[in-house]
Design a protein around this motif. Sequence first.
Motif, short mmCIF file in Angstrom:
data_model
loop_
_atom_site.label_atom_id
_atom_site.label_comp_id
_atom_site.label_asym_id
_atom_site.label_seq_id
_atom_site.Cartn_x
_atom_site.Cartn_y
_atom_site.Cartn_z
N ILE A 120 -2.94 4.57 -3.43
CA ILE A 120 -2.93 3.25 -2.97
C ILE A 120 -3.60 2.50 -3.90
N ALA A 143 0.79 -1.10 0.04
CA ALA A 143 0.19 0.15 -0.14
C ALA A 143 0.91 1.12 -0.21
N THR A 181 -2.43 -4.02 -3.54
CA THR A 181 -2.53 -4.12 -2.06
C THR A 181 -2.98 -5.33 -1.63
#
Length: 459
Positions: free
Chosen positions: A275, A265, A280
Amino acid sequence: MKKKIGAIVLVGSILSTSTLAAPATAESVQLSLDTMWVMIAAILVFFMHAGFAMVESGFTRAKNTLNILMKNLLTISIGSILYFLVGYAIMFGRSNGFIGTSGFALNGVEDIGFFLFQAVFAATCATIISGAVAERMKLSSYLILTILMTGAIYPVVGHWVWGGGWISELGFVDFAGSTVVHLTGAVGAFITVLFLGSRVGKYDGKRVNAIPGHNIPIGALGVFILWFGWFGFNGGSSLAADPTLVPTVISTTLLSASGGVISSALYTKIRFKRIDPSITLNGALGGLVGITAGTANVSLIGAIVIGLVAGVILAEGIRLIDVVLRVDDPVGAIAVHGICGIWGTLAVGLFDSVHGVFYGGGFQMLAVQAIGVGAVITWTSLAVGATVFIMKSAGSIRVSREEELAGLDYAEHGSNAYEFKEALVSSSSSQTENTNGDLVERLNQLGASMKKQRARKSV
């Protein structure tokens, strides 16, 4: 009076049962606990296939959802039976250093629980390929490759490392499968995609086009399911309800996955100014793959560092594979399971609390880990490459362009996962009509075209 008679009969039956039953011993109780824990872990690993199905379908387009679901369902089913017939014997039979030679169809095998736990592992390895080849590989070709993976290719690797083979004799450490399961599956996926090619529209000259998945929330749920199942994946590899080892293994698993999420992230925020959700989410899986080899051998701090590094190399690995090498992997499976699998295996040589480089153990263990990684990459590349080459020489392993555009749900299964409804557009907005159109009508037209092609072939 009736109550008294009933009580006497009940007490008598309990006493008689206790007399006939074998007396419980510390060993028998421990065996029961160990068996129960491994069975619970096996169930958790089996449930991971639901996570794989959700990640793969969520990160790809809606028109291929049914095909992905069928691949995952058939993988666990075919893989389990093949592993029962031949895979377990090759992996854990009498060793000559390279392959097992006994126990086919579990003949002479007494520990059925151990077979069950290993069977769900074997299917996991094959499932990794499913996501990488999504949206353009024929189902029949994928299933042939699954048969070879679960019946021969993966068991040979497992024998080398876990079955008393030559790599294990060097001192190679892979507690739960960063190399045995994940790297083997990723290398198989990479080689297959090289033969298969990219999806239509993915690469246009020097331009790399993003093809977004249709349901990231489903993909996120799949990641959480995989994370949950991984506690059984790693914890069950202890093969015993060890009150000291199991909590440590589960804790390092949790911390490494968390580190992978945080670093991926932060890294995407710094590199791309935001992000990135898909990277992620894969960061959690990268951290999990990274810790799997050394989950019982590293400290809690070491697990966090391994996860943090995994999240960063995952993000760069996806870019390397997608942009530089131009290998089309719709779900990032090759980077997650391959690059992070290599990192996790080598990390044991660095962070092992007894023999690791950072603990004064020298470079011997790191060298052994590197040899193991190289051997597995070589074997899997040759075996999968030969398999796919033969299949491609015999006939195309890829659906036609028309079938790919229509979606594998319709082309392979004659149905769709979702009900597509006609979009309400203004008659004056011809551009919008041309852009959106009636999806159902377009699918029907493509389907009719494919039927005509098949009719001509039959004639």
